[in-house]
Design a protein around this motif. Structure first.
Motif, PDB file in Angstrom:
ATOM      1  N   PHE A  49      70.343  -3.745  39.684  1.00 20.97           N
ATOM      2  CA  PHE A  49      71.301  -4.282  40.646  1.00 20.97           C
ATOM      3  C   PHE A  49      70.977  -5.724  41.040  1.00 20.97           C
ATOM      4  N   VAL A  52      72.626  -8.245  38.683  1.00 23.28           N
ATOM      5  CA  VAL A  52      74.083  -8.072  38.613  1.00 23.28           C
ATOM      6  C   VAL A  52      74.740  -8.418  39.949  1.00 23.28           C
ATOM      7  N   THR A 111      74.217   4.612  35.451  1.00 24.15           N
ATOM      8  CA  THR A 111      74.457   3.184  35.214  1.00 24.15           C
ATOM      9  C   THR A 111      75.811   2.982  34.543  1.00 24.15           C
ATOM     10  N   MET A 114      78.883   3.038  36.938  1.00 21.61           N
ATOM     11  CA  MET A 114      79.124   1.982  37.933  1.00 21.61           C
ATOM     12  C   MET A 114      80.483   1.293  37.783  1.00 21.61           C
ATOM     13  N   TRP A 123      79.465   3.399  44.939  1.00 22.99           N
ATOM     14  CA  TRP A 123      78.365   2.632  44.357  1.00 22.99           C
ATOM     15  C   TRP A 123      77.041   3.014  45.014  1.00 22.99           C
ATOM     16  N   ARG A 127      73.816   4.562  43.031  1.00 26.43           N
ATOM     17  CA  ARG A 127      72.503   3.921  43.038  1.00 26.43           C
ATOM     18  C   ARG A 127      71.469   4.782  43.765  1.00 26.43           C
ATOM     19  N   CYS A 176      71.419  -9.737  31.167  1.00 26.13           N
ATOM     20  CA  CYS A 176      72.421 -10.227  32.131  1.00 26.13           C
ATOM     21  C   CYS A 176      72.693 -11.712  31.928  1.00 26.13           C
ATOM     22  N   ASP A 187      81.493  -5.404  35.363  1.00 27.61           N
ATOM     23  CA  ASP A 187      81.729  -4.065  34.820  1.00 27.61           C
ATOM     24  C   ASP A 187      81.172  -3.941  33.406  1.00 27.61           C
ATOM     25  N   THR A 189      78.805  -5.705  32.160  1.00 26.24           N
ATOM     26  CA  THR A 189      77.347  -5.799  32.245  1.00 26.24           C
ATOM     27  C   THR A 189      76.733  -4.440  32.545  1.00 26.24           C
ATOM     28  N   TRP A 190      77.335  -3.696  33.475  1.00 30.82           N
ATOM     29  CA  TRP A 190      76.837  -2.355  33.784  1.00 30.82           C
ATOM     30  C   TRP A 190      76.912  -1.444  32.561  1.00 30.82           C
TER      31      TRP A 190
END
Length: 422
Positions: A49, A52, A111, A114, A123, A127, A176, A187, A189-190
């Motif tokens: 997190f 991101v 993950t 998300m 969220w 997490r 990232c 989104d 990236t998750w």
């Protein structure tokens, strides 16, 4: 009459170096599955997190308060996972392997979930669960052994295993950074990080299926071994470590962004943090040769305090780099030294001691932001909070030295090629 040939000092040193190199190579073969597991469980399950967050804030208007709630939910899940391990300790290696597999799969799926929502409360729940799973995975790895007790490869194997956390953080940060350069949104990236978790876990799993060495008293059913009283004292200092480190660990990319807005520059803060963590785990066994791991813990915590103080007093990208190196380069050293100290002193109760230490650390992570928020109400900014955390870490490092030889009944241990973890 010829004079008998005796090995010279240089020959002995060369033989020792060769033996150490051989031990390291053998340890790497044994440790890499556990290192990859920690890279997935901690580098992504616990720390994804952080890099991101700036993207989510920029794209979706995620506020600092909302981001703090999401981060705190992960810390709370980590605490719950640790407490669960205290209440229901692992009894045998088979249980640990099943639990580790479930935990790694959970981190990946949570993950990947998300991007399915943009509701802050959902969220937080995701997490929270990821934090629980990452704590469970960490305890499974920390409580076990990749090599048998007394094996000369054990110090190197331990260092390589814990280096997986820093490597996972660095890999997550680099992923990232690359995705940001390619214009991938939060989104996407998750999703990429969830896929990375699955990949790391799949590569590690064949090696993780090998039986791990656990304390003999945990290999059969029966009442859990009793945890010594010194574990509570160690856990207190370990919790202080959690309080002190969590502010820079959470806000480091944001701190860098405040100084330099260019993502091509500030985006390197988190990979640098993780790289420092990984490298430090590999260097410390040699630098701390023949020293007690508690002493290593003290020195590392003092260096962490110095890094935080630099960021508090100097509003410059150089200070952020110093903080990334000193905080990132010590937090896994403290984790490794703290766990080794607790495991050695707990003996047969090592799994439960590892869970207690992890719970204390998780509680510190939750308490840290609360104390920072309380200080903010009195007008303190991030520099003042960092300064206060640095002072707290320094005092704790000094008090840690008061835990003396009266608690060393399980025998001396050193983090180093010549040491042997018990």
């Amino acid at each position: 009459m010829s004079t008998p040939a005796y090995p010279s000092v240089s020959d002995s040193a060369a033989d020792a170096d060769a033996a150490a190199a051989a031990d390291t190579r053998g340890a790497a073969t044994l440790a890499w599955p556990a290192a990859l597991a920690l890279a997935a469980a901690m580098g992504i399950g616990r720390f994804a997190f952080t890099p991101v967050w700036p993207l989510m804030a920029e794209e979706g208007g995620l506020s600092l308060a909302q981001g703090s709630w999401i981060a705190s939910a992960n810390y709370a899940g980590y605490l719950l996972g640790a407490l669960a391990a205290v209440v229901w300790p692992m009894r045998h290696a088979g249980h640990a392997r099943v639990q580790l597999a479930i935990s790694l799969l959970a981190v990946a799926l949570l993950t990947l979930a998300m991007p399915l929502t943009h509701d802050v409360m959902v969220w937080c729940a995701l997490r929270l669960a990821a934090g629980y799973a990452s704590a469970s995975a960490f305890i499974c790895v920390a409580a076990g052994r990749t090599v048998a007790p007394g094996d000369p490869r054990e110090p190197a194997a331990s260092a390589l295993t814990y280096a997986g956390v820093g490597a996972g953080i660095a890999l997550t940060g680099l992923a990232c950074l690359a995705l940001m350069a390619w214009g991938v949104r939060a989104d996407g990236t998750w999703l990429a990080l969830g896929g990375l978790t699955l990949a790391l876990s799949a590569i590690a799993w064949p090696g993780l299926k090998r039986p791990s060495h656990v304390p003999s008293s945990t290999a059969h059913a029966g009442p859990p071994a009793r945890v010594p009283r010194v574990t509570a004292r160690l856990a207190l200092h370990y919790g202080v470590f959690g309080i002190g480190y969590i502010i820079p660990a959470t806000f480091l990319p944001a701190m860098a962004k405040q100084v330099i807005a260019n993502p091509a520059v500030f985006g390197w803060a988190w990979p640098l943090f993780g790289l420092a963590a990984a490298v430090s785990c590999l260097l410390v066994p040699r630098l701390a040769r023949a020293r007690d791991e508690k002493r290593v813990w003290q020195v590392a915590q003092a260096l962490m305090a110095a890094g935080m103080l630099a960021a508090a007093l100097w509003h410059h990208i150089a200070a952020v780099i110093v903080a990334a190196l000193l905080v990132g380069g010590t937090f896994m050293v403290i984790t490794q030294a703290g766990m080794l100290t607790a495991r050695r002193m707990a003996g047969a109760a090592a799994p439960r001691a590892a869970a207690i230490m992890t719970a204390a650390f998780a509680a510190g992570q939750i308490l840290g932001p609360l104390l920072a928020s309380w200080a903010g109400r009195w007008g303190a900014g991030l520099p003042q909070v960092l300064g206060g955390g640095a002072a707290l870490l320094a005092v704790s490092a000094w008090r840690l030295g008061k835990i003396t030889t009266e608690d060393k009944g399980a025998g001396h241990n050193a983090i180093g090629p010549q040491g042997c973890t018990h």
